[in-house]
Design a protein around this motif. Structure first.
Motif, PDB file in Angstrom:
ATOM      1  N   ARG A  85      44.403  42.019  48.368  1.00  0.00           N
ATOM      2  CA  ARG A  85      44.312  41.942  46.854  1.00  0.00           C
ATOM      3  C   ARG A  85      43.461  40.660  46.363  1.00  0.00           C
ATOM      4  O   ARG A  85      42.515  40.889  45.399  1.00  0.00           O
ATOM      5  N   SER A 134      39.813  41.993  46.769  1.00  0.00           N
ATOM      6  CA  SER A 134      39.494  42.782  45.676  1.00  0.00           C
ATOM      7  C   SER A 134      39.297  42.056  44.455  1.00  0.00           C
ATOM      8  O   SER A 134      38.286  42.614  43.819  1.00  0.00           O
ATOM      9  N   PHE A 135      39.822  41.025  44.323  1.00  0.00           N
ATOM     10  CA  PHE A 135      39.761  40.382  42.932  1.00  0.00           C
ATOM     11  C   PHE A 135      38.334  39.796  43.054  1.00  0.00           C
ATOM     12  O   PHE A 135      37.574  39.597  42.059  1.00  0.00           O
ATOM     13  N   SER A 136      37.963  39.276  44.288  1.00  0.00           N
ATOM     14  CA  SER A 136      36.524  38.596  44.315  1.00  0.00           C
ATOM     15  C   SER A 136      35.424  39.515  43.986  1.00  0.00           C
ATOM     16  O   SER A 136      34.495  39.259  43.435  1.00  0.00           O
ATOM     17  N   SER A 182      35.221  40.383  40.420  1.00  0.00           N
ATOM     18  CA  SER A 182      34.863  39.330  39.767  1.00  0.00           C
ATOM     19  C   SER A 182      33.261  39.224  39.774  1.00  0.00           C
ATOM     20  O   SER A 182      32.480  38.804  39.003  1.00  0.00           O
ATOM     21  N   ALA A 241      38.952  45.749  36.421  1.00  0.00           N
ATOM     22  CA  ALA A 241      39.726  44.557  36.912  1.00  0.00           C
ATOM     23  C   ALA A 241      41.199  44.840  36.322  1.00  0.00           C
ATOM     24  O   ALA A 241      42.130  44.486  36.909  1.00  0.00           O
ATOM     25  N   ARG A 242      41.130  45.228  35.107  1.00  0.00           N
ATOM     26  CA  ARG A 242      42.832  45.369  34.361  1.00  0.00           C
ATOM     27  C   ARG A 242      43.318  46.339  35.111  1.00  0.00           C
ATOM     28  O   ARG A 242      44.648  46.257  35.257  1.00  0.00           O
ATOM     29  N   GLN A 261      43.429  47.162  38.126  1.00  0.00           N
ATOM     30  CA  GLN A 261      44.010  46.335  39.313  1.00  0.00           C
ATOM     31  C   GLN A 261      44.765  45.277  38.829  1.00  0.00           C
ATOM     32  O   GLN A 261      44.964  44.391  40.084  1.00  0.00           O
ATOM     33  N   SER A 262      45.073  45.081  37.685  1.00  0.00           N
ATOM     34  CA  SER A 262      45.860  44.128  37.425  1.00  0.00           C
ATOM     35  C   SER A 262      45.451  42.569  37.591  1.00  0.00           C
ATOM     36  O   SER A 262      46.293  41.604  38.097  1.00  0.00           O
ATOM     37  N   MET A 263      44.206  42.608  37.368  1.00  0.00           N
ATOM     38  CA  MET A 263      43.489  41.088  37.572  1.00  0.00           C
ATOM     39  C   MET A 263      43.761  40.386  36.346  1.00  0.00           C
ATOM     40  O   MET A 263      43.764  40.898  35.153  1.00  0.00           O
ATOM     41  N   ASN A 297      41.340  35.145  34.840  1.00  0.00           N
ATOM     42  CA  ASN A 297      40.241  35.559  36.011  1.00  0.00           C
ATOM     43  C   ASN A 297      39.080  36.469  35.465  1.00  0.00           C
ATOM     44  O   ASN A 297      38.079  36.010  35.869  1.00  0.00           O
ATOM     45  N   ILE A 298      39.522  37.165  34.670  1.00  0.00           N
ATOM     46  CA  ILE A 298      38.319  38.312  34.031  1.00  0.00           C
ATOM     47  C   ILE A 298      37.536  37.368  33.195  1.00  0.00           C
ATOM     48  O   ILE A 298      36.184  37.168  33.333  1.00  0.00           O
TER      49      ILE A 298
END
Length: 246
Positions: free
Chosen positions: A21, A24-26, A29, A56-57, A59-61, A65-66
């Motif tokens: 997770r 994925s966020f990295s 981003s 990103a949304r 994937q619940s970022m 962070n966004i």
């Protein structure tokens, strides 16, 4: 696309989901920062950024962070990422396209080459496999977005070229129609899981259990690299083979 769909199955099979997770966020981003740097930092004025933020949304970022990723585009001395595409062959002669965002071309090239060579593959020259793919727009929706008929009709009305519904919906568009079709579909189906430019194979290679095991290990290794954004392939893994490997 079968290759891409099966690749997502790998991610679900792997353990250490918290680590995946974060990785994925990295990657998300990094795409947001690059998109914001290449155009306006406002998603409403920058189609690529809008798609990146929507992904990103999906994937619940977190919103913070966004926003930080967008803000990094205007920071002095920030990372300067370069878009790089690698092409090569995996086990069984499968064609693979690796898309990366890197701030160090030499590091990324070395890592990608090593991943191929240690997992039964060979890194090829630019253009060695991409001629067997079509560059298209891909919009993905979960199965719950609607039945196949509803999604097909919505996609047709929006100007899409093809729809594949199987445990989810893949809507294919001409690459220059991606943003327009994605925006039209949002009003009917809601925000997609992802909307991006993709590589769709013109033909597929069905792989057996022996080849699939090595191939999925190679794709896993590539995906674990921070610089690698997406891996596309022309492979198809039969359901019974996936069950054995699972």
């Amino acid at each position: 696309m079968a290759g891409h769909s099966k690749f997502k199955n790998i991610m679900h099979r792997k353990g250490a989901q918290d680590k995946k997770r974060a990785a994925s966020f990295s990657k998300l981003s990094r795409e947001i920062t690059v998109a914001a740097k290449m155009g306006m930092p406002d998603p409403d004025m920058n189609p690529r950024l809008r798609l990146a933020v929507n992904a990103a949304r999906a994937q619940s970022m977190p919103k913070d962070n966004i926003q930080r990723a967008i803000d990094k585009a205007n920071q002095a001395g920030g990372e300067d990422y370069e878009e790089i595409r690698y092409e090569g062959f995996g086990p069984g002669g499968v064609s693979l396209i690796v898309e990366a965002l890197s701030d160090n071309r030499n590091r990324t090239a070395t890592n990608v080459r090593t991943a191929f060579s240690k997992n039964g593959g060979n890194l090829g020259a630019s253009g060695s496999v991409s001629h067997g793919f079509d560059r298209m727009g891909l919009i993905e929706y979960p199965e719950k977005a609607g039945d196949a008929e509803k999604v097909f009709e919505a996609a047709l009305e929006a100007g899409a070229e093809d729809v594949v519904s199987d445990e989810g919906h893949e809507i294919w568009t001409a690459q220059d129609m991606l943003h327009e079709v994605a925006k039209a579909l949002e009003s009917v189906l809601g925000e997609p899981e992802s909307a991006k430019l993709a590589w769709r194979p013109q033909t597929k290679v069905v792989v057996d259990a022996d080849v699939a095991g090595s191939l999925l290990k190679l794709i896993d290794t590539l995906d674990d690299d921070d610089d690698v954004q997406t891996v596309w392939g022309n492979y198809e893994v039969p359901d019974d083979v996936m069950e054995k490997l699972g």
